[in-house]
Design a protein around this motif. Structure first.
Motif, PDB file in Angstrom:
ATOM      1  N   ILE A  30       0.883  -1.169   0.000  1.00 34.60           N
ATOM      2  CA  ILE A  30       0.000   0.000   0.000  1.00 34.60           C
ATOM      3  C   ILE A  30       0.917   1.214   0.000  1.00 34.60           C
ATOM      4  N   ALA A  31       0.657   2.180  -0.889  1.00 39.44           N
ATOM      5  CA  ALA A  31       1.480   3.393  -0.948  1.00 39.44           C
ATOM      6  C   ALA A  31       0.572   4.610  -1.056  1.00 39.44           C
ATOM      7  N   SER A  32       0.934   5.650  -0.317  1.00 38.41           N
ATOM      8  CA  SER A  32       0.253   6.932  -0.403  1.00 38.41           C
ATOM      9  C   SER A  32       1.326   7.979  -0.664  1.00 38.41           C
ATOM     10  N   THR A  33       1.186   8.712  -1.783  1.00 40.25           N
ATOM     11  CA  THR A  33       2.247   9.608  -2.241  1.00 40.25           C
ATOM     12  C   THR A  33       1.653  10.937  -2.693  1.00 40.25           C
ATOM     13  N   TYR A  34       2.128  12.027  -2.110  1.00 41.71           N
ATOM     14  CA  TYR A  34       1.721  13.354  -2.571  1.00 41.71           C
ATOM     15  C   TYR A  34       2.500  13.702  -3.834  1.00 41.71           C
ATOM     16  N   PHE A  35       1.883  14.509  -4.698  1.00 42.54           N
ATOM     17  CA  PHE A  35       2.552  14.905  -5.937  1.00 42.54           C
ATOM     18  C   PHE A  35       2.203  16.334  -6.318  1.00 42.54           C
ATOM     19  N   ASP A  36       3.078  16.921  -7.094  1.00 41.36           N
ATOM     20  CA  ASP A  36       2.827  18.157  -7.842  1.00 41.36           C
ATOM     21  C   ASP A  36       3.185  17.826  -9.279  1.00 41.36           C
ATOM     22  N   ALA A  37       2.347  18.271 -10.201  1.00 40.57           N
ATOM     23  CA  ALA A  37       2.632  18.065 -11.624  1.00 40.57           C
ATOM     24  C   ALA A  37       2.481  19.413 -12.307  1.00 40.57           C
ATOM     25  N   ASP A  38       3.589  19.915 -12.844  1.00 40.49           N
ATOM     26  CA  ASP A  38       3.489  21.192 -13.541  1.00 40.49           C
ATOM     27  C   ASP A  38       3.670  20.974 -15.034  1.00 40.49           C
ATOM     28  N   SER A  39       3.112  21.913 -15.794  1.00 39.09           N
ATOM     29  CA  SER A  39       3.210  21.847 -17.250  1.00 39.09           C
ATOM     30  C   SER A  39       3.057  23.256 -17.802  1.00 39.09           C
ATOM     31  N   VAL A  40       3.457  23.408 -19.047  1.00 38.50           N
ATOM     32  CA  VAL A  40       3.345  24.692 -19.738  1.00 38.50           C
ATOM     33  C   VAL A  40       2.261  24.549 -20.800  1.00 38.50           C
ATOM     34  N   GLU A  41       1.237  25.381 -20.694  1.00 34.02           N
ATOM     35  CA  GLU A  41       0.148  25.336 -21.661  1.00 34.02           C
ATOM     36  C   GLU A  41       0.545  26.099 -22.922  1.00 34.02           C
ATOM     37  N   GLN A  42      -0.255  25.977 -23.972  1.00 34.60           N
ATOM     38  CA  GLN A  42       0.060  26.589 -25.268  1.00 34.60           C
ATOM     39  C   GLN A  42       0.304  28.089 -25.183  1.00 34.60           C
ATOM     40  N   ASP A  43      -0.409  28.768 -24.289  1.00 34.13           N
ATOM     41  CA  ASP A  43      -0.251  30.222 -24.167  1.00 34.13           C
ATOM     42  C   ASP A  43       0.946  30.611 -23.294  1.00 34.13           C
ATOM     43  N   GLY A  44       1.718  29.616 -22.847  1.00 37.92           N
ATOM     44  CA  GLY A  44       2.899  29.890 -22.026  1.00 37.92           C
ATOM     45  C   GLY A  44       2.630  29.906 -20.535  1.00 37.92           C
TER      46      GLY A  44
END
Length: 187
Positions: free
Chosen positions: A131-145
């Protein structure tokens, strides 16, 4: 016993030598190379690291768009759900991989330069189940920057089959999404 300059002489105690029954036993007893035997502790550490590698591989494969690798991390009978789909579940490796393909296809240009960051997972292992519980952040750059960050938690059940760990159940809970403003690529 006589003493000389305050030092008392003692007789050496001779201990009987142990008889060695065969040459193989003698070689083992005189060898300076330790015998490595797997222990329950070593197996637990290996399993813990195996689970961590599945969590990390997922992030790297998704960020690079290698959806066949993402799919391969799921057990053939896995169950997958995300919080923004109101409890809908997707079952089976192929179905889950198809969900990722459709999710990204429906949002063209929304996830450029994707980068997942996971924080120290809380892992509990019992035999071939984890069993695993993991916090995350996921960032990305959208088309408009615009830089967008999604923050949440992965709640996973993993199983070990033939020495390999797989996601058996994965629930992604998105807590919030925010923008850091616009980005500038490169230096």
């Amino acid at each position: 016993m006589a003493t000389r300059r305050g030092v008392q002489k003692t007789r050496a105690i001779r201990r009987p030598t142990k008889a060695v029954k065969n040459p193989a036993q003698q070689a083992r007893s005189t060898s300076r190379i330790p015998t490595v035997r797997p222990t329950a502790r070593a197996t637990m550490v290996d399993d813990h690291e195996g689970v961590r590698q599945v969590l990390s591989h997922y992030c790297h494969a998704l960020d690079q768009g290698k959806l066949n690798e993402v799919g391969a991390l799921f057990h053939r009978d896995a169950v997958f759900a995300v919080s923004f789909e109101s409890g809908q579940q997707h079952t089976g490796r192929e179905t889950i991989q198809a969900w990722y393909e459709q999710f990204l296809r429906e949002r063209p240009g929304q996830f450029g330069q994707m980068r997942h960051k996971i924080f120290e997972p809380l892992i509990s292992i019992n035999g071939t189940t984890a069993i695993a519980s993991t916090y995350f952040d996921a960032d990305s750059v959208e088309q408009d920057g615009t830089v967008r960050v999604v923050a949440g938690r992965y709640d996973d059940t993993l199983v070990k089959e033939n020495g390999q760990w797989f996601f058996k159940e994965r629930t992604i809970t998105v807590f919030y999404r925010y923008s850091l403003g616009s980005s500038q690529e490169g230096m």
